[in-house]
Scaffold this motif. Structure first.
Motif, short mmCIF file in Angstrom:
data_model
loop_
_atom_site.label_atom_id
_atom_site.label_comp_id
_atom_site.label_asym_id
_atom_site.label_seq_id
_atom_site.Cartn_x
_atom_site.Cartn_y
_atom_site.Cartn_z
N VAL A 147 0.83 -1.20 0.00
CA VAL A 147 0.00 0.00 0.00
C VAL A 147 0.87 1.26 0.00
N THR A 148 2.00 1.20 0.68
CA THR A 148 2.87 2.38 0.79
C THR A 148 3.57 2.72 -0.52
N ARG A 149 3.44 1.86 -1.53
CA ARG A 149 4.04 2.14 -2.82
C ARG A 149 2.97 2.42 -3.89
N MET A 150 1.72 2.56 -3.46
CA MET A 150 0.64 2.96 -4.37
C MET A 150 0.47 4.48 -4.27
N ARG A 151 0.74 5.16 -5.36
CA ARG A 151 0.61 6.62 -5.31
C ARG A 151 -0.85 7.04 -5.21
N CYS A 152 -1.71 6.34 -5.91
CA CYS A 152 -3.15 6.62 -5.87
C CYS A 152 -3.87 5.43 -6.49
N TRP A 153 -5.18 5.40 -6.32
CA TRP A 153 -5.99 4.37 -6.98
C TRP A 153 -7.37 4.92 -7.25
N ARG A 154 -8.12 4.22 -8.08
CA ARG A 154 -9.50 4.63 -8.37
C ARG A 154 -10.30 3.44 -8.87
N VAL A 155 -11.59 3.56 -8.70
CA VAL A 155 -12.53 2.56 -9.23
C VAL A 155 -13.29 3.20 -10.37
N THR A 156 -13.33 2.52 -11.49
CA THR A 156 -14.10 3.01 -12.63
C THR A 156 -15.12 1.95 -13.03
N SER A 157 -16.21 2.41 -13.60
CA SER A 157 -17.25 1.49 -14.06
C SER A 157 -17.63 1.83 -15.49
N SER A 158 -18.00 0.82 -16.22
CA SER A 158 -18.48 1.01 -17.58
C SER A 158 -19.63 0.04 -17.80
N TYR A 202 1.45 2.23 -9.26
CA TYR A 202 2.39 1.59 -8.33
C TYR A 202 3.83 1.95 -8.66
N LEU A 203 4.60 2.17 -7.61
CA LEU A 203 6.01 2.49 -7.76
C LEU A 203 6.78 1.17 -7.90
N MET A 204 6.98 0.75 -9.15
CA MET A 204 7.63 -0.53 -9.43
C MET A 204 9.12 -0.49 -9.07
N SER A 205 9.74 0.64 -9.32
CA SER A 205 11.13 0.84 -8.99
C SER A 205 11.34 2.34 -8.83
N LYS A 206 12.50 2.74 -8.43
CA LYS A 206 12.73 4.16 -8.20
C LYS A 206 12.47 4.96 -9.48
N ASP A 207 11.61 5.96 -9.36
CA ASP A 207 11.27 6.86 -10.48
C ASP A 207 10.48 6.16 -11.59
N ARG A 208 9.88 5.00 -11.32
CA ARG A 208 9.08 4.34 -12.36
C ARG A 208 7.72 3.92 -11.79
N LEU A 209 6.71 4.70 -12.13
CA LEU A 209 5.34 4.39 -11.73
C LEU A 209 4.64 3.65 -12.86
N GLN A 210 3.77 2.73 -12.49
CA GLN A 210 3.05 1.95 -13.50
C GLN A 210 1.65 1.64 -13.00
N TRP A 211 0.69 1.75 -13.90
CA TRP A 211 -0.70 1.43 -13.55
C TRP A 211 -0.93 -0.07 -13.62
N VAL A 212 -1.62 -0.59 -12.62
CA VAL A 212 -2.06 -1.99 -12.59
C VAL A 212 -3.58 -1.98 -12.44
N THR A 213 -4.26 -2.74 -13.28
CA THR A 213 -5.73 -2.74 -13.27
C THR A 213 -6.27 -4.14 -12.97
#
Length: 473
Positions: free
Chosen positions: A315-326, A355-366
């Motif tokens: 959790v401490t490496r998640m910059r933010c999250w959101r729930v979307t619906s379609s 998510y902060l996968m490594s230093k200076d590299r954020l990546q979205w996981v869905t």
């Protein structure tokens, strides 16, 4: 908690009065209440009196003339954003004015009169606790009634919560949501009009260090013990054959504290496990089983060669999250009288986190799952718990007692029954291979940012987000 107003209805006024537009407020995708613009305006005015205009989000203005269909849709969108903003504000969203408004609206919409009823609440092991409540009792009231029936001390009530679950055909529970302060549990469960929906009592915290407080009390110890045995039997807690043998030996000796001490050392102790779903990690459309606990989301997946792997997202490496619906249109069966090309809407929910996968590299996981909102609630509660602990606070709290109510302790409190002995572990259950914190055992594909049609208010910023130092890489 996800508020939405996905639709409006044109309804006739009382006693043949003029028609009006009603707004259907959904909470976590389920109809909570139906309200008029004037009711929401009244709520806004009351909040403004109590907290001042500067604190409140913008409210759609009155119109002198009847609204066109386009204006109705525009107002619906504005009201949806307003309700989401109020709910997400720590001050406004927790206010009694806001929550009591939603409780009254829920009761009026479902047309449930205020009366005394019996409500069935289940423990984690399936044991039934029958409590006498009012249909208008809020979640806090019902939780207190259950605690009184079990003789759980007041200062331990805050360690437990009520959850709405769906009982599957095999008897397992699929968690829908944690019951909130703005709803009436009796109305929430009965309005779903299905016997498969139940209310379950379960511990509400994530850090196993808090177990010590609960285990000092006999009833608290029994509740934790029953929940842990149930989680092991479901396969939520990962147990080797040798660990299972030790646990069964302690169970036969009725050594509950020692049983729990050993269980605390096991992988996924105290986690909430969700139904099988799909994620885009480590590759698109990857079947996974998600579990939440110990300040992380765990994704169990099967790689080529049928080997099970686990990826952990702190959790401490998640910059933010959101729930979307379609909503996707599902074609109706042939012979349907509906218009050509029309079908029923199927809601698709996604939880996406950066998510902060490594230093200076954020990546979205869905993660695509009907339980995406429940996953989001778990993330938020883990963050809240981390922040409380970081500030030196405690989750121990005294819930208010009913004022002038009839809640009293009985001389015949209901005991928590001891669960049956653990069954032998499934011989076919495969061992889990833990990935390193770098997730190097799974190849990462490029994953773009999720669709950006969600408003900024849909994004949950993470106050527990931390950077990564070189030593973590």
């Amino acid at each position: 908690m996800h508020f939405s107003i996905p639709e409006t209805e044109s309804r006739s006024g009382d006693s043949g009065g003029s028609a009006y537009v009603a707004y259907n407020i959904h909470v976590n995708g389920v109809l909570h209440c139906r309200v008029r613009y004037s009711q929401l305006l009244g709520l806004h005015e009351q909040l403004r009196k109590e907290y001042g205009a500067n604190v409140l989000p913008a409210f759609p203005p009155k119109k002198l003339f009847s609204l066109t269909p386009a204006e109705v849709e525009q107002r619906r969108e504005q009201l949806e954003k307003y309700m989401q903003a109020v709910r997400q504000d720590p001050l406004l969203g927790s206010s009694e004015t806001f929550n009591s408004f939603l409780r009254r609206a829920q009761q009026e919409t479902q047309q449930v009169p205020t009366e005394e009823v019996s409500l069935e609440v289940l423990l984690s092991n399936g044991q039934k606790v029958l409590v006498s409540v009012l249909t208008s009792d809020q979640t806090e009231d019902v939780l207190e009634a259950v605690a009184a029936k079990l003789d759980l001390p007041d200062d331990l009530i805050g360690y437990f919560s009520l959850f709405l679950v769906r009982e599957k055909e095999d008897g397992a529970f699929s968690f829908v949501r944690k019951l909130q302060e703005f709803e009436l549990p009796y109305v929430s469960v009965t309005s779903l009009r299905s016997q498969e929906y139940k209310i379950v009592l379960r511990k509400s915290y994530w850090d196993s260090a808090y177990d010590d407080d609960v285990m000092e009390n006999r009833v608290g110890l029994n509740l934790l013990y029953a929940q842990t045995v149930s989680d092991i039997e479901r396969g939520w807690i990962l147990v080797t054959k040798e660990q299972h043998r030790q646990l069964k030996s302690l169970q036969e000796k009725v050594s509950k504290k020692e049983f729990l001490r050993l269980a605390q050392t096991l992988r996924h102790y105290g986690y909430l496990c969700f139904d099988a779903c799909v994620a885009d990690f480590p590759e698109k459309d990857c079947p996974v089983v998600v579990s939440a606990g110990n300040s992380e989301l765990s994704l169990q997946l099967r790689l080529p060669g049928q080997q099970l792997r686990e990826g952990s997202f702190r959790v401490t490496r998640m910059r933010c999250w959101r729930v979307t619906s379609s909503v996707s249109q599902v074609p109706l069966p042939s012979g349907s009288t509906s218009s050509p090309g029309r079908g029923r809407g199927e809601v698709r929910l996604e939880l996406a986190f950066e998510y902060l996968m490594s230093k200076d590299r954020l990546q979205w996981v869905t993660i695509t799952s009907p339980q995406a909102i429940m996953m989001s609630i778990c993330l938020q509660s883990m963050v809240d718990e981390l922040m409380v602990k970081k500030s030196g606070g405690s989750i121990r709290k005294m819930l208010r007692r009913r004022v002038g109510g009839t809640l009293r302790r009985s001389d015949s409190q209901q005991a928590v029954k001891s669960p049956p002995l653990l069954e032998s572990p499934d011989a076919t259950r495969e061992s889990m291979v833990k990935l390193s914190s770098k997730l190097s055992a799974v190849s990462l594909r490029g994953i773009g940012s999720p669709s950006t049609d969600a408003s900024a208010s849909d994004v949950h910023g993470n106050f527990a987000f931390e950077g990564i130092g070189d030593e973590d890489l």
